[in-house]
Motif scaffolding. Structure first.
Motif: not given
Length: 163
Positions: A1-15
């Motif tokens: 059974m395949a597990t779904e991964s959570a969508p990538p977290r969007i960082a609030k800050e950028l380098t």
């Protein structure tokens, strides 16, 4: 059974590197924009810059404004009218672009005069004495001031140095 991964977290800050990659603007330009007060960052304990994600929209606003020929001072003034930390919205852009219309129209007029007069004379009398004697007899443009008067003026008969 395949597990779904959570969508990538969007960082609030950028380098600075992430902001450069996402915006298409070199890191040196971003640092310059910051020194000019167009964008801002916070510093980490390691003295690294961190930008809010909303800075992407500010950088896009700056780039578009530069592409239409607006000087950084005018861009800074436009961004300065926005509340601290708020990015330009579509309505903000409409207001700013409307306020820039007269300046852009003047620039367009100057470019049209440059295009139309470029093959004849640059308005200073130095390229062709024969041709300039027709366009600027007795150096009437000198009365209007220094420089290439026919190209700098607003296009009115007086601004065209006509007798």
């Amino acid at each position: 059974m395949a597990t779904e991964s959570a969508p990538p977290r969007i960082a609030k800050e950028l380098t600075i590197g992430q902001l450069a990659e996402r915006s298409g603007v070199a890191t040196s330009a971003l640092r310059f924009y910051e020194t000019q007060g167009l964008i801002s960052s916070r510093r980490t304990s390691g003295n690294q810059r961190r930008y809010h994600r909303e800075t992407l929209r500010r950088v896009a606003f700056i780039r578009v404004s530069q592409n239409v020929g607006m000087p950084l001072g005018a861009i800074r003034e436009a961004l300065g009218r926005l509340p601290e930390g708020r990015t330009p919205t579509r309505s903000d852009w409409a207001e700013v672009s409307a306020s820039w219309r007269a300046d852009l129209d003047a620039r367009i007029g100057q470019l049209v005069r440059l295009r139309d007069d470029l093959t004849e004379c640059i308005g200073c009398g130095c390229l062709s004495l024969e041709s300039c004697m027709l366009a600027n007899p007795y150096d009437v443009c000198a009365r209007e001031g220094s420089g290439p008067r026919r190209l700098l003026e607003d296009g009115s008969p007086r601004g065209r140095c006509r007798t």
